[in-house]
Design a protein around this motif. Structure first.
Motif, PDB file in Angstrom:
ATOM      1  N   GLU A 244       0.832  -1.201   0.000  1.00 30.68           N
ATOM      2  CA  GLU A 244       0.000   0.000   0.000  1.00 30.68           C
ATOM      3  C   GLU A 244       0.869   1.254   0.000  1.00 30.68           C
ATOM      4  N   ALA A 245       1.922   1.242   0.797  1.00 28.77           N
ATOM      5  CA  ALA A 245       2.825   2.396   0.866  1.00 28.77           C
ATOM      6  C   ALA A 245       3.442   2.683  -0.495  1.00 28.77           C
ATOM      7  N   LEU A 246       3.857   1.624  -1.185  1.00 33.69           N
ATOM      8  CA  LEU A 246       4.467   1.785  -2.498  1.00 33.69           C
ATOM      9  C   LEU A 246       3.468   2.346  -3.506  1.00 33.69           C
ATOM     10  N   ALA A 247       2.232   1.853  -3.477  1.00 38.34           N
ATOM     11  CA  ALA A 247       1.204   2.370  -4.391  1.00 38.34           C
ATOM     12  C   ALA A 247       0.928   3.848  -4.118  1.00 38.34           C
ATOM     13  N   LEU A 248       0.826   4.218  -2.852  1.00 39.64           N
ATOM     14  CA  LEU A 248       0.598   5.627  -2.504  1.00 39.64           C
ATOM     15  C   LEU A 248       1.778   6.489  -2.926  1.00 39.64           C
ATOM     16  N   ALA A 249       2.994   6.014  -2.642  1.00 47.61           N
ATOM     17  CA  ALA A 249       4.194   6.773  -2.996  1.00 47.61           C
ATOM     18  C   ALA A 249       4.266   6.992  -4.498  1.00 47.61           C
ATOM     19  N   GLU A 250       4.008   5.944  -5.258  1.00 53.23           N
ATOM     20  CA  GLU A 250       4.104   6.078  -6.714  1.00 53.23           C
ATOM     21  C   GLU A 250       3.032   7.003  -7.272  1.00 53.23           C
ATOM     22  N   SER A 251       1.857   7.045  -6.633  1.00 52.88           N
ATOM     23  CA  SER A 251       0.831   7.973  -7.106  1.00 52.88           C
ATOM     24  C   SER A 251       1.260   9.425  -6.889  1.00 52.88           C
ATOM     25  N   VAL A 252       2.024   9.681  -5.836  1.00 56.16           N
ATOM     26  CA  VAL A 252       2.540  11.029  -5.591  1.00 56.16           C
ATOM     27  C   VAL A 252       3.695  11.337  -6.552  1.00 56.16           C
ATOM     28  N   ILE A 253       4.559  10.358  -6.769  1.00 64.87           N
ATOM     29  CA  ILE A 253       5.737  10.560  -7.634  1.00 64.87           C
ATOM     30  C   ILE A 253       5.326  10.894  -9.060  1.00 64.87           C
TER      31      ILE A 253
ATOM     32  N   GLY B 160       2.724  12.219 -10.165  1.00 64.74           N
ATOM     33  CA  GLY B 160       1.910  13.433 -10.282  1.00 64.74           C
ATOM     34  C   GLY B 160       2.700  14.685 -10.596  1.00 64.74           C
ATOM     35  N   GLY B 161       4.024  14.601 -10.640  1.00 63.35           N
ATOM     36  CA  GLY B 161       4.838  15.778 -10.943  1.00 63.35           C
ATOM     37  C   GLY B 161       5.314  16.487  -9.686  1.00 63.35           C
ATOM     38  N   ALA B 162       5.978  17.600  -9.895  1.00 61.65           N
ATOM     39  CA  ALA B 162       6.629  18.328  -8.802  1.00 61.65           C
ATOM     40  C   ALA B 162       5.624  18.733  -7.721  1.00 61.65           C
ATOM     41  N   HIS B 163       5.975  18.408  -6.508  1.00 60.07           N
ATOM     42  CA  HIS B 163       5.157  18.720  -5.327  1.00 60.07           C
ATOM     43  C   HIS B 163       6.047  18.517  -4.118  1.00 60.07           C
ATOM     44  N   TYR B 164       5.801  19.258  -3.057  1.00 62.35           N
ATOM     45  CA  TYR B 164       6.595  19.159  -1.829  1.00 62.35           C
ATOM     46  C   TYR B 164       6.685  17.713  -1.350  1.00 62.35           C
ATOM     47  N   GLN B 165       5.606  16.953  -1.454  1.00 62.86           N
ATOM     48  CA  GLN B 165       5.567  15.585  -0.947  1.00 62.86           C
ATOM     49  C   GLN B 165       6.243  14.581  -1.867  1.00 62.86           C
ATOM     50  N   GLN B 166       6.604  14.979  -3.070  1.00 62.62           N
ATOM     51  CA  GLN B 166       7.270  14.046  -3.977  1.00 62.62           C
ATOM     52  C   GLN B 166       8.578  13.543  -3.381  1.00 62.62           C
ATOM     53  N   GLN B 167       9.271  14.389  -2.680  1.00 57.56           N
ATOM     54  CA  GLN B 167      10.530  13.999  -2.049  1.00 57.56           C
ATOM     55  C   GLN B 167      10.288  12.918  -0.995  1.00 57.56           C
ATOM     56  N   LEU B 168       9.253  13.067  -0.189  1.00 56.44           N
ATOM     57  CA  LEU B 168       8.912  12.054   0.822  1.00 56.44           C
ATOM     58  C   LEU B 168       8.514  10.746   0.149  1.00 56.44           C
ATOM     59  N   ALA B 169       7.733  10.837  -0.929  1.00 58.09           N
ATOM     60  CA  ALA B 169       7.302   9.637  -1.650  1.00 58.09           C
ATOM     61  C   ALA B 169       8.498   8.899  -2.248  1.00 58.09           C
ATOM     62  N   LEU B 170       9.455   9.626  -2.779  1.00 57.55           N
ATOM     63  CA  LEU B 170      10.670   8.997  -3.301  1.00 57.55           C
ATOM     64  C   LEU B 170      11.433   8.289  -2.185  1.00 57.55           C
ATOM     65  N   ASP B 171      11.468   8.879  -1.008  1.00 55.00           N
ATOM     66  CA  ASP B 171      12.135   8.243   0.132  1.00 55.00           C
ATOM     67  C   ASP B 171      11.454   6.948   0.537  1.00 55.00           C
ATOM     68  N   VAL B 172      10.124   6.978   0.587  1.00 57.33           N
ATOM     69  CA  VAL B 172       9.380   5.763   0.936  1.00 57.33           C
ATOM     70  C   VAL B 172       9.696   4.670  -0.078  1.00 57.33           C
ATOM     71  N   ARG B 173       9.642   5.023  -1.361  1.00 58.61           N
ATOM     72  CA  ARG B 173       9.946   4.022  -2.393  1.00 58.61           C
ATOM     73  C   ARG B 173      11.385   3.541  -2.291  1.00 58.61           C
ATOM     74  N   ALA B 174      12.320   4.442  -1.997  1.00 62.66           N
ATOM     75  CA  ALA B 174      13.723   4.043  -1.848  1.00 62.66           C
ATOM     76  C   ALA B 174      13.897   3.059  -0.698  1.00 62.66           C
ATOM     77  N   GLU B 175      13.250   3.341   0.426  1.00 63.59           N
ATOM     78  CA  GLU B 175      13.352   2.437   1.590  1.00 63.59           C
ATOM     79  C   GLU B 175      12.810   1.056   1.245  1.00 63.59           C
ATOM     80  N   ILE B 176      11.678   1.001   0.550  1.00 61.75           N
ATOM     81  CA  ILE B 176      11.082  -0.288   0.182  1.00 61.75           C
ATOM     82  C   ILE B 176      11.956  -0.998  -0.845  1.00 61.75           C
ATOM     83  N   ARG B 177      12.447  -0.260  -1.817  1.00 65.83           N
ATOM     84  CA  ARG B 177      13.333  -0.866  -2.812  1.00 65.83           C
ATOM     85  C   ARG B 177      14.575  -1.446  -2.140  1.00 65.83           C
ATOM     86  N   MET B 178      15.153  -0.696  -1.225  1.00 65.75           N
ATOM     87  CA  MET B 178      16.352  -1.167  -0.536  1.00 65.75           C
ATOM     88  C   MET B 178      16.047  -2.439   0.263  1.00 65.75           C
TER      89      MET B 178
END
Length: 199
Positions: A92-101, A103-121
């Motif tokens: 669920e976290a990955l799906a939410l993060a990717e929906s933010v990523i 969507g284009g530039a937004h303050y939360q895009q950085q947080l979403a990239l971090d969530v995806r990075a943590e899961i990928r790692m």
């Protein structure tokens, strides 16, 4: 509520809840922001992950029903991505993060990239995590807001260490410094990185 929280005044929660109540009573667009603030503070200040996630989910559903702006929706989605990641609901976290990523530039895009990075790692995709962190670190530095940059430095240090670049990991932790403003789960993550680096 936000100011009182930053001053460790326990009245922050009552203030934020009251602000949300007033906004809901009048169906105000400010309810979206009130949900964001209450959910964020429940996680970052109180450490109440289940309640923070519940408030954020409620806020997202309300904001969608009311047709609030994509900015409010993405803010709630980004926060919920972090909360579901922390609770272990990674799909669920990955799906939410990717929906933010996407969507284009937004303050939360950085947080979403971090969530995806943590899961990928965690799933063994160290290269994908490193790619996400590079983009996210650039965004966090451009934002120049400690609440965006401090967590990013910690995530970037974790990824660098995982990829065998301890010199970079040390440099990122040095850049973070002894941040007295750091709060929430980032403090624990920073301590773990420091421990793993022998600091």
């Amino acid at each position: 509520g936000i100011v009182r929280s930053s001053q460790s005044d326990p009245g922050w929660e009552e203030d934020n809840a009251r602000g949300l109540e007033l906004a809901l009573r009048s169906n105000s667009f400010r309810a979206g922001r009130a949900y964001i603030n209450l959910g964020s503070q429940l996680l970052g200040t109180k450490g109440d992950l289940p309640r923070a996630a519940a408030v954020t989910r409620e806020g997202l559903a309300f904001s969608e029903r009311m047709g609030f702006s994509w900015t409010t929706l993405r803010w709630l989605q980004g926060n919920l991505a972090e909360m579901t990641y922390l609770s272990g609901a990674w799909d669920e976290a990955l799906a939410l993060a990717e929906s933010v990523i996407v969507g284009g530039a937004h303050y939360q895009q950085q947080l979403a990239l971090d969530v995806r990075a943590e899961i990928r790692m965690a799933r063994g995709d160290d290269r994908g995590a490193a790619e996400d962190v590079e983009i996210s670190l650039q965004q966090a530095r451009a934002i120049r807001d400690p609440q965006a940059l401090d967590p990013e430095l910690v995530v970037a240090a974790r990824v660098a260490q995982r990829n065998g670049d301890e010199a970079r990991a040390h440099a990122l932790i040095d850049e973070l410094g002894a941040s007295e403003r750091a709060v929430g789960s980032i403090v624990v993550r920073a301590a773990l990185v420091c421990h793993d680096l022998g600091r």
